[in-house]
Design an enzyme around this catalytic site. Structure first.
Site, PDB file in Angstrom:
ATOM      1  N   ASP A 246       4.298   8.464  -2.728  1.00 50.67           N
ATOM      2  CA  ASP A 246       5.224   8.243  -1.622  1.00 50.67           C
ATOM      3  C   ASP A 246       6.127   9.448  -1.396  1.00 50.67           C
ATOM      4  O   ASP A 246       6.485   9.753  -0.260  1.00 50.67           O
ATOM      5  CB  ASP A 246       6.046   6.981  -1.872  1.00 50.67           C
TER       6      ASP A 246
ATOM      7  N   TYR B 192       1.150 -10.304  -1.038  1.00 48.88           N
ATOM      8  CA  TYR B 192       0.495 -10.088   0.246  1.00 48.88           C
ATOM      9  C   TYR B 192      -0.998 -10.297   0.158  1.00 48.88           C
ATOM     10  O   TYR B 192      -1.636 -10.027  -0.845  1.00 48.88           O
ATOM     11  CB  TYR B 192       0.829  -8.722   0.841  1.00 48.88           C
TER      12      TYR B 192
ATOM     13  N   LYS C 162      -2.414  -7.104   6.724  1.00 48.57           N
ATOM     14  CA  LYS C 162      -1.640  -7.633   5.604  1.00 48.57           C
ATOM     15  C   LYS C 162      -0.727  -8.754   6.076  1.00 48.57           C
ATOM     16  O   LYS C 162      -0.041  -8.621   7.092  1.00 48.57           O
ATOM     17  CB  LYS C 162      -0.777  -6.534   4.972  1.00 48.57           C
TER      18      LYS C 162
ATOM     19  N   HIS D  24       2.005   3.008   3.665  1.00 43.90           N
ATOM     20  CA  HIS D  24       0.602   3.052   3.254  1.00 43.90           C
ATOM     21  C   HIS D  24      -0.317   2.416   4.288  1.00 43.90           C
ATOM     22  O   HIS D  24       0.054   1.460   4.953  1.00 43.90           O
ATOM     23  CB  HIS D  24       0.400   2.299   1.936  1.00 43.90           C
TER      24      HIS D  24
END
Length: 183
Positions: free
Chosen positions: A170, A133, A73, A64
């Site tokens: 996904d 995250y 991130k 992603h």
């Protein structure tokens, strides 16, 4: 105190904290902005959102990224273990289309810094994993893109021995050759 462990892609880094432990348990500083900036060379970044997910064994999330609101991130695992991956999707980069991966676990307490301009994904290698995250921009669902986790042009060596558990998003990821990437 953090130690920076370089990866094959210089912009992506593994960060390992110094852990202080005794018979009572342990303590470590999981984030220190000044130290993070010094170690990674990241300038003028600040984190705006923290996310927490839990996934079962063999769940694969990714790859992603957000195209108009790119997110850096800082990722870590607080329970279980994952194989975490960053893919360079910056067209002009000398490492475009290359990937790096690392085991992140509650046991090793390592974090991975994935700057804006990279696709990110992970697969759970333990019975379950809790994944935390920080992001440098807010989630923008209309801005999110997904590259196929198994694109042979990228060639990620996922440590799995059967088909992963995937979301519809996904499962329908695009090959890198057809994906919208950063100029």
């Amino acid at each position: 105190m953090l130690t920076l462990i370089p990866t094959a892609i210089p912009d992506v880094a593994i960060l390992e904290p110094q852990v202080f432990g005794d018979s009572r348990g342990f303590f470590f500083e999981s984030f220190n902005e000044r130290e993070f900036m010094e170690l990674t060379g990241a300038k003028n970044l600040h984190f705006v959102q923290d996310n927490h997910s839990r996934s079962a064994k063999n769940v694969l999330r990714g790859l992603h990224y957000q195209i108009r609101q790119p997110q850096g991130k800082l990722v870590r695992v607080i329970a279980g273990e994952v194989f975490d991956v960053a893919v360079d999707v910056r067209k002009g980069s000398p490492t475009f289309g290359k990937w790096v991966g690392a085991i992140l676990s509650a046991e090793n307490r390592r974090q991975m810094w994935i700057p804006p301009g990279f696709a990110h994904g992970f697969v759970v290698t333990s019975d379950a994993a809790e994944f935390l995250y920080k992001t440098t921009d807010y989630w923008a669902p209309g801005d999110e893109r997904c590259i196929a986790w198994n694109d042979p042009a990228i060639g990620i060596e996922w440590p799995i021995d059967r088909a992963p558990v995937l979301s519809d998003k996904d499962r329908n990821g695009k090959p890198l050759a057809d994906a919208e990437v950063f100029a």
